[in-house]
Enzyme design. Structure first.
Site, PDB file in Angstrom:
ATOM      1  N   CYS A   1      71.235 -38.953  39.456  1.00  0.00           N
ATOM      2  CA  CYS A   1      70.349 -37.847  39.612  1.00  0.00           C
ATOM      3  C   CYS A   1      70.211 -38.061  41.344  1.00  0.00           C
ATOM      4  O   CYS A   1      70.953 -38.168  42.079  1.00  0.00           O
ATOM      5  CB  CYS A   1      69.373 -37.895  38.981  1.00  0.00           C
ATOM      6  SG  CYS A   1      68.071 -39.229  38.962  1.00  0.00           S
ATOM      7  N   ARG A   2      68.862 -37.610  41.800  1.00  0.00           N
ATOM      8  CA  ARG A   2      68.385 -37.436  43.050  1.00  0.00           C
ATOM      9  C   ARG A   2      68.356 -38.691  43.751  1.00  0.00           C
ATOM     10  O   ARG A   2      68.427 -38.553  44.964  1.00  0.00           O
ATOM     11  CB  ARG A   2      67.213 -36.468  43.197  1.00  0.00           C
ATOM     12  CG  ARG A   2      67.633 -35.200  42.539  1.00  0.00           C
ATOM     13  CD  ARG A   2      66.216 -34.423  42.561  1.00  0.00           C
ATOM     14  NE  ARG A   2      66.725 -33.018  42.236  1.00  0.00           N
ATOM     15  CZ  ARG A   2      65.562 -32.210  41.823  1.00  0.00           C
ATOM     16  NH1 ARG A   2      64.442 -32.816  41.194  1.00  0.00           N
ATOM     17  NH2 ARG A   2      65.806 -30.810  41.183  1.00  0.00           N
TER      18      ARG A   2
END
Lengths: 221, 221
Positions: B178-179
């Site tokens: 993800c981020r």
DNA sequence: CTAATATTCAATTGATCGCTTGAATACTAT
DNA sequence: ATAGTATTCAAGCGATCAATTGAATATTAG
């Protein structure tokens, strides 16, 4: 506690490390400590700070986990906490040089026309040294060389270079290094050697960067 | 000017970059911008700051050369100035986590028992993906995936994971990302997949770290 | 024990920083 | 033109920081 507040606290704690790096005096202290441990008054003398001021900055660095201290007799010796700290210091310099025009200009002024000497990259030196193609020359003072140096390097302190030239074979290229990118000794050495007919270049960076990159080093005796 | 004063000025200029990183709010802003460019009010909303405050912090980052701005219509989009900035941000986190006990504890609290999921290193994922051994899963929102993602990754936003499980072959291991390291979406995804019988792990770090390391990325359309 | 040295501590000063508030500017849509 | 939105600017307040000064502590040498 919400994840937002936790994240805020987390980043605020991480920011303390950056705050500790946010002072020219402390960056200079770190540069000197990257050579090896140093006492408070030695660091104060090297940076031109008062002892009390140096002591306080060193404690700020210690609170941020960037340096550690060891007491021996009446002296306290500070050292960088680990290679990751040297790499962070280096990364900061790289970003500053690439992103701030003011820094680029100051570096150019500082290095003067010496900037023209194109450096040898660490990986390149490693490969060429393995094949025996180069003489690696450490021009730092003897004590610093003895504490730790690039594996296989010869030590001739810069002020004795002229009198001990005989120790450097003429046919092989010489690659000189010193304390770091803002240390001028290796520039001087390369200039002196070239003037006398040697093929000479300087190592990109210096001893701390080499060691922090995990490349081979050794100590004397 | 003496070389001592020049060096002092030089380090003072470099320190400005560290000062810019010395605020939790600015580190959070950088984290969000590492995903791609963002407008001031989007960043203010994401970090929970007032717009005026976010604007001032963004300008501080710009003065330090860490971010750049682009004006489009009535919006100003800020982005990180380059991959070296993301790497510096990452290096700072690494040092803080390894050197400050307080940071380690906050990370553990933040990740909770999720910390147990051992991550896949980037190099390992690259090698296994090349051999077709894994499905790389991007659980970020669709827009972020479309702007840029790991080459060959499949996008299923975390909130649609349950309904689109069919898109993930059961026999291959899934590696989710993800981020970044303080983004919880990939942790959730791995937990959900494991519960349903998949073999699943998460990528160490996240999208910005992968891209900043120079590993292959691509954009949609 | 006393003197000398190395380091740290404490108090002070001026400077800078972070955040808030309210207004000013720039641009868009109608 | 007017209203609405996004961003920046400017002023102000409390908190923190950098450096100086002088004193306190700890260790060694004689």
């Amino acid at each position: 506690m919400s994840t937002e507040t936790m994240k805020r606290e987390l980043y605020q704690a991480i920011a303390k490390v950056a705050q500790a790096l946010g002072s020219g005096n402390r960056l200079q202290l770190l540069e000197f400590m990257a050579q090896g441990e140093r006492s408070v008054d030695a660091l104060a003398a090297m940076t031109g700070m008062t002892v009390a001021n140096a002591s306080q900055h060193l404690q700020a660095l210690r609170r941020a986990g960037l340096v550690a201290a060891r007491k021996d007799g009446q002296r306290v010796y500070y050292r960088v906490a680990g290679d990751d700290v040297v790499r962070l210091h280096h990364g900061l310099r790289v970003v500053a040089e690439s992103r701030l025009a003011e820094v680029r200009q100051l570096v150019n002024e500082f290095l003067g026309d010496r900037g023209g000497l194109e450096p040898v990259l660490a990986q390149e030196l490693l490969a060429r040294a393995k094949k025996g193609l180069v003489t690696v020359l450490d021009v730092r003072p003897r004590e610093e060389y003895e504490a730790c140096h690039l594996r296989g390097a010869v030590n001739i302190p810069i002020d004795r270079l002229e009198s001990e030239l005989a120790r450097l074979p003429r046919k092989r290229e010489v690659v000189a290094y010193c304390r770091g990118p803002y240390c001028l000794m290796s520039f001087e050495a390369v200039a002196a050697l070239r003037q006398r007919g040697w093929k000479a270049r300087r190592l990109e960076g210096g001893f701390p960067e080499w060691k922090a990159a995990g490349l081979p080093v050794e100590a004397s005796s």
